[in-house]
Scaffold this motif. Structure first.
Motif, PDB file in Angstrom:
ATOM      1  N   TYR A 187       1.023  -5.068   5.061  1.00 23.50           N
ATOM      2  CA  TYR A 187      -0.102  -5.215   6.101  1.00 23.50           C
ATOM      3  C   TYR A 187      -1.273  -4.285   5.890  1.00 23.50           C
ATOM      4  O   TYR A 187      -2.172  -4.421   6.663  1.00 23.50           O
ATOM      5  CB  TYR A 187       0.352  -5.731   7.349  1.00 23.50           C
ATOM      6  N   TYR A 188      -1.077  -3.384   5.009  1.00 26.38           N
ATOM      7  CA  TYR A 188      -2.098  -2.314   4.848  1.00 26.38           C
ATOM      8  C   TYR A 188      -2.542  -2.467   3.361  1.00 26.38           C
ATOM      9  O   TYR A 188      -3.209  -1.515   2.991  1.00 26.38           O
ATOM     10  CB  TYR A 188      -1.671  -1.145   5.180  1.00 26.38           C
ATOM     11  N   SER A 189      -1.969  -3.430   2.717  1.00 30.00           N
ATOM     12  CA  SER A 189      -2.442  -3.465   1.311  1.00 30.00           C
ATOM     13  C   SER A 189      -3.897  -4.136   1.073  1.00 30.00           C
ATOM     14  O   SER A 189      -4.263  -4.819   2.039  1.00 30.00           O
ATOM     15  CB  SER A 189      -1.420  -4.265   0.487  1.00 30.00           C
ATOM     16  N   GLN A 195      -3.489   2.840  17.276  1.00 36.17           N
ATOM     17  CA  GLN A 195      -3.547   3.048  15.916  1.00 36.17           C
ATOM     18  C   GLN A 195      -3.511   4.577  15.757  1.00 36.17           C
ATOM     19  O   GLN A 195      -4.095   5.409  16.717  1.00 36.17           O
ATOM     20  CB  GLN A 195      -5.030   2.518  15.185  1.00 36.17           C
ATOM     21  N   ALA A 211       0.702  -1.082   0.060  1.00 36.56           N
ATOM     22  CA  ALA A 211       0.152   0.076  -0.020  1.00 36.56           C
ATOM     23  C   ALA A 211       0.792   1.283  -0.066  1.00 36.56           C
ATOM     24  O   ALA A 211       1.971   1.301   0.663  1.00 36.56           O
ATOM     25  CB  ALA A 211      -0.975  -0.226   1.464  1.00 36.56           C
ATOM     26  N   LYS A 237      -5.565  -7.395   3.069  1.00 32.37           N
ATOM     27  CA  LYS A 237      -7.116  -7.258   3.386  1.00 32.37           C
ATOM     28  C   LYS A 237      -8.034  -8.258   2.961  1.00 32.37           C
ATOM     29  O   LYS A 237      -8.755  -8.919   3.843  1.00 32.37           O
ATOM     30  CB  LYS A 237      -7.780  -5.786   3.110  1.00 32.37           C
ATOM     31  N   ARG A 240      -3.523   2.978  10.991  1.00 34.39           N
ATOM     32  CA  ARG A 240      -2.285   2.199  10.838  1.00 34.39           C
ATOM     33  C   ARG A 240      -1.818   1.886  12.281  1.00 34.39           C
ATOM     34  O   ARG A 240      -1.818   2.763  13.190  1.00 34.39           O
ATOM     35  CB  ARG A 240      -1.367   3.361  10.089  1.00 34.39           C
ATOM     36  N   ASP A 241      -1.607   0.684  12.420  1.00 31.93           N
ATOM     37  CA  ASP A 241      -1.153   0.256  13.710  1.00 31.93           C
ATOM     38  C   ASP A 241       0.537   0.391  13.670  1.00 31.93           C
ATOM     39  O   ASP A 241       1.271   0.455  12.991  1.00 31.93           O
ATOM     40  CB  ASP A 241      -0.944  -1.286  13.696  1.00 31.93           C
ATOM     41  N   ASP A 280       5.660   1.377  11.963  1.00 31.89           N
ATOM     42  CA  ASP A 280       4.742   0.333  11.834  1.00 31.89           C
ATOM     43  C   ASP A 280       4.907  -0.748  13.038  1.00 31.89           C
ATOM     44  O   ASP A 280       5.980  -1.266  13.316  1.00 31.89           O
ATOM     45  CB  ASP A 280       4.876  -0.555  10.662  1.00 31.89           C
ATOM     46  N   ASP A 317       4.440  -2.428   4.614  1.00 29.93           N
ATOM     47  CA  ASP A 317       3.172  -1.726   3.846  1.00 29.93           C
ATOM     48  C   ASP A 317       2.316  -2.692   3.537  1.00 29.93           C
ATOM     49  O   ASP A 317       1.148  -2.516   3.049  1.00 29.93           O
ATOM     50  CB  ASP A 317       3.465  -0.888   2.703  1.00 29.93           C
ATOM     51  N   SER A 340      -1.289   7.211   2.510  1.00 33.93           N
ATOM     52  CA  SER A 340      -2.207   7.922   1.805  1.00 33.93           C
ATOM     53  C   SER A 340      -1.764   9.383   1.602  1.00 33.93           C
ATOM     54  O   SER A 340      -1.168   9.849   2.507  1.00 33.93           O
ATOM     55  CB  SER A 340      -3.473   7.952   2.771  1.00 33.93           C
TER      56      SER A 340
END
Length: 166
Positions: free
Chosen positions: A149-151, A36, A7, A155, A40-41, A55, A147, A10
């Motif tokens: 883990y946020y893609s 968070q 990811a 998900k 995001r963690d 992260d 990244d 943003s």
């Protein structure tokens, strides 16, 4: 996660605003804070007078970095992931490993040296103001392994796993 779709942070300007996460006294007492920020963690470490934010999920296999120990590795303060002992520098997010010195390959045992795999963990900014700790998420568009883990790919994997369709 080599080859993984990552990811991009943003570009939404609201996600670049500093967020109050804890008091300086709490961070000094506990040595770390995790939670968070804009979904995001992240984890904030206080170590030898500095604040380091990254992260929370380890780039290697998703381990909880907030549970790791901080060690000095070749002059670098590193968080050691509790799952697989991956060493990540607190200041840059580089992953370190012991490599064999090619000049000593025929020796038994060969010599090793600490080597960087490059930046693998997304780093963020922590700032202490008026007794409070604020975190600002990174706006660096260069992808790093954490990244993943946020893609969207991750998900979907988690969603499928919850449905039992993996």
């Amino acid at each position: 996660m080599d080859g993984a779709v990552a990811a991009t942070p943003s570009p939404d300007p609201s996600k670049q605003e500093p967020v109050l996460v804890c008091t300086e006294a709490q961070l000094l007492r506990e040595g770390r804070w995790s939670g968070q920020v804009h979904g995001r963690d992240v984890v904030v470490f206080h170590h030898q007078g500095g604040c380091y934010t990254m992260d929370r999920i380890c780039h290697h296999a998703g381990g909880p970095l907030e549970d790791g120990d901080i060690e000095d590795i070749a002059g670098h303060a590193c968080i050691v992931c509790p799952w697989h002992k991956i060493k990540i520098t607190l200041d840059t997010g580089e992953s370190l490993y012991r490599a064999i010195d090619p000049a000593t390959i025929k020796q038994r045992p060969p010599r090793t040296r600490w080597t960087s795999k490059g930046v693998k963990q997304r780093m963020h900014t922590a700032e202490v103001r008026d007794g409070n700790v604020y975190v600002t998420l990174s706006n660096n568009e260069q992808k790093v392994d954490s990244d993943y883990y946020y893609s969207e790919e991750y998900k979907k994997l988690v969603s499928a796993s919850k449905r039992g369709t993996t």
